[in-house]
Design an enzyme around this catalytic site. Structure first.
Site, PDB file in Angstrom:
ATOM      1  N   ASP A 195      82.113   7.119 114.030  1.00  0.00           N
ATOM      2  CA  ASP A 195      81.482   5.811 113.822  1.00  0.00           C
ATOM      3  C   ASP A 195      81.812   5.309 112.421  1.00  0.00           C
ATOM      4  O   ASP A 195      82.112   4.128 112.222  1.00  0.00           O
ATOM      5  CB  ASP A 195      79.958   5.892 114.004  1.00  0.00           C
ATOM      6  CG  ASP A 195      79.524   5.544 115.428  1.00  0.00           C
ATOM      7  OD1 ASP A 195      80.326   5.728 116.362  1.00  0.00           O
ATOM      8  OD2 ASP A 195      78.378   5.085 115.610  1.00  0.00           O
ATOM      9  N   TYR A 197      75.910  19.563 121.718  1.00  0.00           N
ATOM     10  CA  TYR A 197      75.992  18.740 122.923  1.00  0.00           C
ATOM     11  C   TYR A 197      75.783  19.526 124.215  1.00  0.00           C
ATOM     12  O   TYR A 197      75.530  18.934 125.256  1.00  0.00           O
ATOM     13  CB  TYR A 197      77.353  18.018 122.985  1.00  0.00           C
ATOM     14  CG  TYR A 197      77.375  16.740 122.181  1.00  0.00           C
ATOM     15  CD1 TYR A 197      77.377  16.780 120.787  1.00  0.00           C
ATOM     16  CD2 TYR A 197      77.390  15.497 122.802  1.00  0.00           C
ATOM     17  CE1 TYR A 197      77.392  15.608 120.037  1.00  0.00           C
ATOM     18  CE2 TYR A 197      77.405  14.323 122.064  1.00  0.00           C
ATOM     19  CZ  TYR A 197      77.401  14.382 120.688  1.00  0.00           C
ATOM     20  OH  TYR A 197      77.413  13.218 119.956  1.00  0.00           O
ATOM     21  N   ASP A 238      79.670  16.156 104.369  1.00  0.00           N
ATOM     22  CA  ASP A 238      79.033  15.137 103.523  1.00  0.00           C
ATOM     23  C   ASP A 238      80.054  14.536 102.549  1.00  0.00           C
ATOM     24  O   ASP A 238      80.094  13.326 102.343  1.00  0.00           O
ATOM     25  CB  ASP A 238      77.793  15.691 102.799  1.00  0.00           C
ATOM     26  CG  ASP A 238      78.004  17.056 102.167  1.00  0.00           C
ATOM     27  OD1 ASP A 238      79.076  17.672 102.362  1.00  0.00           O
ATOM     28  OD2 ASP A 238      77.086  17.523 101.456  1.00  0.00           O
ATOM     29  N   ASP A 298      81.236  13.074 116.168  1.00  0.00           N
ATOM     30  CA  ASP A 298      80.548  11.881 116.677  1.00  0.00           C
ATOM     31  C   ASP A 298      80.186  10.962 115.516  1.00  0.00           C
ATOM     32  O   ASP A 298      80.465   9.765 115.532  1.00  0.00           O
ATOM     33  CB  ASP A 298      79.291  12.302 117.445  1.00  0.00           C
ATOM     34  CG  ASP A 298      78.485  11.102 117.896  1.00  0.00           C
ATOM     35  OD1 ASP A 298      79.096  10.159 118.451  1.00  0.00           O
ATOM     36  OD2 ASP A 298      77.266  11.083 117.671  1.00  0.00           O
ATOM     37  N   LYS A 308      80.693  22.310 107.622  1.00  0.00           N
ATOM     38  CA  LYS A 308      79.614  22.461 106.639  1.00  0.00           C
ATOM     39  C   LYS A 308      79.467  23.969 106.443  1.00  0.00           C
ATOM     40  O   LYS A 308      78.413  24.553 106.739  1.00  0.00           O
ATOM     41  CB  LYS A 308      78.345  21.799 107.203  1.00  0.00           C
ATOM     42  CG  LYS A 308      77.171  21.740 106.258  1.00  0.00           C
ATOM     43  CD  LYS A 308      77.322  20.737 105.132  1.00  0.00           C
ATOM     44  CE  LYS A 308      76.141  20.872 104.173  1.00  0.00           C
ATOM     45  NZ  LYS A 308      76.290  20.010 102.966  1.00  0.00           N
TER      46      LYS A 308
HETATM   47  C1  IPM Z   1      80.407   8.667 121.656  1.00  0.00           C
HETATM   48  C2  IPM Z   1      78.991   8.344 122.039  1.00  0.00           C
HETATM   49  C3  IPM Z   1      78.452   9.469 122.921  1.00  0.00           C
HETATM   50  C4  IPM Z   1      78.495  10.745 122.121  1.00  0.00           C
HETATM   51  C5  IPM Z   1      77.042   9.223 123.484  1.00  0.00           C
HETATM   52  C6  IPM Z   1      76.953   7.905 124.209  1.00  0.00           C
HETATM   53  C7  IPM Z   1      76.590  10.361 124.349  1.00  0.00           C
HETATM   54  O1  IPM Z   1      78.203   8.143 120.915  1.00  0.00           O
HETATM   55  O2  IPM Z   1      81.256   8.776 122.559  1.00  0.00           O
HETATM   56  O3  IPM Z   1      80.685   8.799 120.463  1.00  0.00           O
HETATM   57  O4  IPM Z   1      77.542  11.061 121.389  1.00  0.00           O
HETATM   58  O5  IPM Z   1      79.475  11.460 122.230  1.00  0.00           O
HETATM   59 MN    MN Z   2      79.301   8.303 119.052  1.00  0.00          MN
END
Ligand code: IPM
Ligand code: MN
Length: 329
Positions: free
Chosen positions: A236, A125, A208, A232, A175
């Site tokens: 999700d 990042y 993984d 990140d 990893k």
């Molecule tokens: C999150 C989002 C951000 C990230 C993006 C929007 C830059 O996906 O907060 O998880 O990758 O950190």
């Molecule tokens: Mn994200």
């Protein structure tokens, strides 16, 4: 005394869900002094400001920042993300991204309850690297992952401190079998910090394999600590197995409290559903609960969490009103 909050509703559904989060905080009776900042993709298109040094300096003066979502399809990817969201994470030194996951995963009968601690200032990042010979067949792009001992260690330490208040278990996800340089740094930092917390059990998963366990055996986790990019992606997935991203909240923390921390739902600005009332405000409401918890209002935060755990129905504003009346009781 009122908590001084900078509110960045942002783009798309951001302002809609943020309004409901504010409604719920007001209903629960937490004293707030709110200042709204018009930032995000729409603002950028209007006058070019993403996040000026002057605005950032103002933001440093608040107790916390509540953010809805930023980003609009008319602005190319990366501009607002880097210029606003990542700039706040880096410049305000919000080195922990704490994302709680509680729910019952698909195919499970028992609820799980774990927290991911994502390192929030390093990894790929940071923007290290560049491009050469752009547009030619010989184009080269590099994007390095920056891992400092200090950065890994402070995120890991936060994970252990949190585990002490929970079920006393921390899993490192990385990893190490392929990313041998970064993996070795993280593993040594993890083992050395773990030695300071003999009461806390530990485990290690490759990222993984962790994806399989998040789906098939999420109950094994209490606190998970990982780097910025793995975190990140994993969060999700954590949202997807915990009732959906409409419930996923996050705290971008400066645990040293040398400045404000920033609280935002995990989801994005969802421009496709703006104005339809379809946005679930609970991720924003739960992010506001994380915020007031961090500001010392833990009883009010717990009431909001309990209200969000009950079934809800209706539009964005109807859900906000339902939860408001539950917490006001
Ligand atoms: C999150 C989002 C951000 C990230 C993006 C929007 C830059 O996906 O907060 O998880 O990758 O950190
Ligand atoms: Mn994200």
């Amino acid at each position: 005394m009122a908590h001084r909050i900078a509110v960045i509703g942002g783009d798309g559904i951001g302002p809609e869900v943020t309004a409901e989060a504010i409604k719920v905080m007001q209903a629960v009776g937490v004293p707030l002094a709110l200042t709204h900042y018009d930032l995000g993709g729409k603002r950028y298109l209007r006058d070019g400001e993403i996040l000026s040094d002057a605005t950032l300096a103002e933001l440093r003066g608040y107790d916390a920042i509540l953010l809805g979502a930023v980003g609009t399809p008319e602005v190319p990817p990366g501009v607002i993300e880097r210029g606003l969201l990542l700039k706040m994470r880096f410049d305000l030194d919000l080195y922990v991204n704490q994302r709680p996951f509680a729910g019952t995963g698909p195919g499970h009968s028992e609820p799980h309850d774990f927290v991911v601690i994502r390192e929030n200032t390093e990894g790929p990042y940071v923007g290290e690297g560049g491009v050469l010979r752009k547009g030619t067949p010989h184009e080269v792009a590099t994007q390095g992952s920056v891992n400092t001992r200090m950065g890994a260690e402070r995120a890991i330490r936060h994970a252990f401190d949190l585990a002490m208040k929970r079920r006393k278990h921390v899993t490192l996800v990385h990893k190490t079998n392929v990313l041998t340089f970064a993996g070795d740094l993280w593993m040594r930092a993890f083992e050395e910090v773990a030695a300071e917390y003999p009461q806390v059990g530990t485990a290690y998963n490759h990222v993984d394999a962790a994806c399989i366990y998040f789906v098939q055996d999420p109950h094994r986790y209490d606190v998970v600590v990982t780097d910025n990019l793995f975190g990140d992606i994993l969060t999700d997935l954590g949202g997807a197995v915990s009732g959906g991203v409409g419930l996923a909240s996050s705290a971008n923390l400066n645990p040293a409290r040398t400045g404000p921390s920033m609280f935002e739902p995990v989801h994005g600005s969802a421009p496709d559903i703006v104005g339809t009332g379809k946005a679930d405000p609970r991720a924003a409401i739960l992010s506001a609960a994380l915020m007031i918890d961090f500001l010392g209002e833990s009883a009010a935060a717990e009431r909001i969490r309990a209200a969000c755990a009950e079934p809800v129905s209706g539009s964005t504003t109807e859900i906000g009103s339902q939860i408001s009346s539950r917490v006001a009781g």
